[in-house]
Scaffold this active site. Structure first.
Site, PDB file in Angstrom:
ATOM      1  N   GLU A 113      -6.827 -15.395  47.904  1.00  0.00           N
ATOM      2  CA  GLU A 113      -5.940 -14.279  47.881  1.00  0.00           C
ATOM      3  C   GLU A 113      -5.914 -14.320  49.449  1.00  0.00           C
ATOM      4  O   GLU A 113      -6.392 -12.708  49.430  1.00  0.00           O
ATOM      5  CB  GLU A 113      -6.665 -13.585  46.483  1.00  0.00           C
ATOM      6  CG  GLU A 113      -6.474 -14.289  44.582  1.00  0.00           C
ATOM      7  CD  GLU A 113      -6.254 -13.434  44.415  1.00  0.00           C
ATOM      8  OE1 GLU A 113      -5.827 -13.231  43.372  1.00  0.00           O
ATOM      9  OE2 GLU A 113      -7.189 -12.109  43.857  1.00  0.00           O
TER      10      GLU A 113
ATOM     11  N   ASN B 162      -3.946 -11.987  35.411  1.00  0.00           N
ATOM     12  CA  ASN B 162      -4.808 -10.381  35.982  1.00  0.00           C
ATOM     13  C   ASN B 162      -4.813  -9.281  35.123  1.00  0.00           C
ATOM     14  O   ASN B 162      -3.786  -8.699  36.558  1.00  0.00           O
ATOM     15  CB  ASN B 162      -5.737 -11.178  37.091  1.00  0.00           C
ATOM     16  CG  ASN B 162      -6.529  -9.305  37.927  1.00  0.00           C
ATOM     17  OD1 ASN B 162      -6.967  -8.517  36.902  1.00  0.00           O
ATOM     18  ND2 ASN B 162      -6.778  -9.465  39.281  1.00  0.00           N
ATOM     19  N   TRP B 163      -4.914  -9.159  34.490  1.00  0.00           N
ATOM     20  CA  TRP B 163      -4.441  -7.294  34.293  1.00  0.00           C
ATOM     21  C   TRP B 163      -4.350  -6.949  35.261  1.00  0.00           C
ATOM     22  O   TRP B 163      -4.090  -5.427  35.003  1.00  0.00           O
ATOM     23  CB  TRP B 163      -4.629  -7.055  32.820  1.00  0.00           C
ATOM     24  CG  TRP B 163      -3.320  -8.462  32.263  1.00  0.00           C
ATOM     25  CD1 TRP B 163      -2.547  -9.105  32.597  1.00  0.00           C
ATOM     26  CD2 TRP B 163      -2.918  -7.893  30.646  1.00  0.00           C
ATOM     27  NE1 TRP B 163      -2.078  -9.816  31.266  1.00  0.00           N
ATOM     28  CE2 TRP B 163      -2.597  -8.894  29.971  1.00  0.00           C
ATOM     29  CE3 TRP B 163      -3.846  -6.727  29.664  1.00  0.00           C
ATOM     30  CZ2 TRP B 163      -1.905  -9.572  28.391  1.00  0.00           C
ATOM     31  CZ3 TRP B 163      -3.751  -7.633  28.451  1.00  0.00           C
ATOM     32  CH2 TRP B 163      -2.587  -8.483  27.997  1.00  0.00           C
ATOM     33  N   LYS B 164      -5.880  -5.899  36.391  1.00  0.00           N
ATOM     34  CA  LYS B 164      -6.269  -4.931  36.724  1.00  0.00           C
ATOM     35  C   LYS B 164      -6.543  -4.084  35.507  1.00  0.00           C
ATOM     36  O   LYS B 164      -6.853  -4.647  34.478  1.00  0.00           O
ATOM     37  CB  LYS B 164      -5.835  -5.084  37.818  1.00  0.00           C
ATOM     38  CG  LYS B 164      -5.069  -5.672  39.052  1.00  0.00           C
ATOM     39  CD  LYS B 164      -4.859  -6.362  40.032  1.00  0.00           C
ATOM     40  CE  LYS B 164      -4.334  -7.473  40.697  1.00  0.00           C
ATOM     41  NZ  LYS B 164      -4.267  -7.182  42.051  1.00  0.00           N
TER      42      LYS B 164
ATOM     43  N   SER C 147       1.018 -11.967  44.733  1.00  0.00           N
ATOM     44  CA  SER C 147       2.492 -12.392  44.297  1.00  0.00           C
ATOM     45  C   SER C 147       3.132 -12.726  44.371  1.00  0.00           C
ATOM     46  O   SER C 147       3.776 -13.615  44.509  1.00  0.00           O
ATOM     47  CB  SER C 147       3.487 -11.532  45.297  1.00  0.00           C
ATOM     48  OG  SER C 147       2.739  -9.835  46.034  1.00  0.00           O
TER      49      SER C 147
ATOM     50  N   GLY D 250       0.091  -7.523  45.270  1.00  0.00           N
ATOM     51  CA  GLY D 250       0.976  -6.750  44.838  1.00  0.00           C
ATOM     52  C   GLY D 250       1.638  -6.124  46.038  1.00  0.00           C
ATOM     53  O   GLY D 250       2.184  -5.294  45.833  1.00  0.00           O
TER      54      GLY D 250
ATOM     55  N   GLU E  28     -10.285  -6.503  45.522  1.00  0.00           N
ATOM     56  CA  GLU E  28      -9.949  -5.083  45.287  1.00  0.00           C
ATOM     57  C   GLU E  28     -11.903  -4.407  45.250  1.00  0.00           C
ATOM     58  O   GLU E  28     -11.894  -3.411  45.440  1.00  0.00           O
ATOM     59  CB  GLU E  28      -8.957  -4.663  44.139  1.00  0.00           C
ATOM     60  CG  GLU E  28      -7.538  -4.692  44.189  1.00  0.00           C
ATOM     61  CD  GLU E  28      -6.579  -5.396  43.168  1.00  0.00           C
ATOM     62  OE1 GLU E  28      -6.975  -5.176  42.287  1.00  0.00           O
ATOM     63  OE2 GLU E  28      -5.539  -5.621  43.722  1.00  0.00           O
TER      64      GLU E  28
ATOM     65  N   GLY F 281      -1.032 -11.086  39.407  1.00  0.00           N
ATOM     66  CA  GLY F 281      -1.117  -9.835  39.054  1.00  0.00           C
ATOM     67  C   GLY F 281       0.355  -8.891  38.274  1.00  0.00           C
ATOM     68  O   GLY F 281       0.035  -9.489  37.092  1.00  0.00           O
ATOM     69  N   GLY F 282       0.684  -8.691  38.840  1.00  0.00           N
ATOM     70  CA  GLY F 282       2.236  -8.536  38.093  1.00  0.00           C
ATOM     71  C   GLY F 282       2.728  -8.310  37.787  1.00  0.00           C
ATOM     72  O   GLY F 282       3.362  -8.441  36.525  1.00  0.00           O
TER      73      GLY F 282
ATOM     74  N   HIS G  42     -13.003 -10.029  43.113  1.00  0.00           N
ATOM     75  CA  HIS G  42     -11.526  -9.483  43.636  1.00  0.00           C
ATOM     76  C   HIS G  42     -11.679  -8.685  44.929  1.00  0.00           C
ATOM     77  O   HIS G  42     -12.508  -7.756  45.185  1.00  0.00           O
ATOM     78  CB  HIS G  42     -10.715  -9.813  42.728  1.00  0.00           C
ATOM     79  CG  HIS G  42      -9.849  -9.268  42.810  1.00  0.00           C
ATOM     80  ND1 HIS G  42      -9.001  -8.090  43.944  1.00  0.00           N
ATOM     81  CD2 HIS G  42      -8.404  -9.762  42.349  1.00  0.00           C
ATOM     82  CE1 HIS G  42      -7.480  -8.156  43.143  1.00  0.00           C
ATOM     83  NE2 HIS G  42      -7.313  -9.624  42.621  1.00  0.00           N
TER      84      HIS G  42
HETATM   85  P1  PGA Z   1      -1.063  -9.810  42.345  1.00  0.00           P
HETATM   86  O1  PGA Z   1      -1.999  -9.755  41.978  1.00  0.00           O
HETATM   87  O2  PGA Z   1      -0.417 -11.144  41.500  1.00  0.00           O
HETATM   88  O3  PGA Z   1      -0.187  -8.329  41.666  1.00  0.00           O
HETATM   89  O4  PGA Z   1      -0.242  -9.252  43.662  1.00  0.00           O
HETATM   90  C1  PGA Z   1      -3.038 -10.748  42.566  1.00  0.00           C
HETATM   91  C2  PGA Z   1      -4.039 -10.424  42.271  1.00  0.00           C
HETATM   92  O5  PGA Z   1      -4.925  -9.746  43.099  1.00  0.00           O
HETATM   93  O6  PGA Z   1      -5.037 -11.611  41.520  1.00  0.00           O
END
Ligand code: PGA
Length: 249
Positions: free
Chosen positions: A163, A9-11, A208, A169, A95, A229-230, A93
């Site tokens: 999540e 997930n590149w956001k 994470s 993050g 966010e 994500g990251g 998500h």
């Molecule tokens: P993260 O993000 O791996 O950077 O914690 C995961 C996500 O929000 O899908």
């Protein structure tokens, strides 16, 4: 046996040219036992689709509108995603829930629309730190799962991503035991909703996940993959994650 599913997930990261550079650095790779998905921003879907053709990777989007078309300025419809060969769509998500005020009912309508259009929803659920500390994790997860799946007959395809909001993050990962405890609850919830038919629904961990902690997490019985994500933003760490998943398959 379910294939391990690894979703990047590149956001809101990577322009089309950065996407191209990433995919040139990553491909070709061959992890036949892993289902691998990349979810770039909307503006990079076209270039990603061109590079991912014949790569074994599938394409995902990070959100969508529930409607097919109409006066919804700034939105993207499931028809637009389908035409770009998008297979997966991340919905709900945290966010989007917190920064863009998405409600359970919005997410439910999107999920129904995604299924109608042959997109596989990745439904995200998770508790905040405050909720965890108050002992509300199970209640929050149950409410989110039930709300998103209300009146949805057993979907032909569905992925749930657990999540924990406090792990996204932040570099703080749930321990594999903490994650497995919640995954087991989600598994039981799905069995309650759909009986034996729920067996195909994959439950991903997100928050994470990285090459250091992935092995322990992916070895847990009810963790079927990761929403990353990251660690999906650098070709090297994403490749490492896929290597670990392939090894465990
Ligand atoms: P993260 O993000 O791996 O950077 O914690 C995961 C996500 O929000 O899908």
């Amino acid at each position: 046996m379910k294939k391990i599913l690894i979703v990047g997930n590149w956001k809101m990261n990577k322009t089309p040219s950065e996407t191209e550079a990433f995919l040139k650095a990553l491909l070709p790779i061959d992890f036949p036992s892993v289902e691998s998905v990349i979810c770039p921003p909307f503006t990079a879907l076209v270039i990603a689709q061109q590079h991912l053709r014949y790569s074994g990777f599938l394409l995902g989007a990070q959100n969508m509108n529930a409607h097919d078309s109409g006066a919804f300025t700034g939105e993207i419809s499931p028809l637009m995603l389908r035409e770009l060969n998008v297979s997966y769509v991340i919905l709900g998500h945290s966010e989007r829930r917190t920064l863009f005020a998405e409600k359970d009912e919005d997410i439910r309508l999107k999920l129904i629309s995604a299924l109608e259009h042959g997109l596989i929803p990745i439904l995200c659920v998770g508790e905040t730190l405050e909720e965890r500390e108050k002992g509300l994790t199970e209640e929050v997860i149950t409410k989110q799962v039930h709300a998103a799946l209300r009146d949805v007959p057993c979907p032909s395809s569905l992925v749930i991503a657990y999540e924990p909001v406090w792990a996204i993050g932040t570099g703080k990962t749930a321990t594999s035991a903490e994650a497995e405890e919640v995954h087991t609850k989600i598994h039981t919830l799905l069995q309650g909703l759909y009986g034996m038919q729920s067996a195909f629904i994959r439950i991903l961990y997100g928050g994470s996940m990285n090459p250091q902690n992935a092995e322990a997490l992916l070895q847990e019985k009810h963790i079927d993959g990761g929403l990353i994500g990251g660690a999906s933003l650098k070709a090297e760490s994403f490749r490492e994650l896929l290597t670990i998943a392939q090894r465990l398959s």
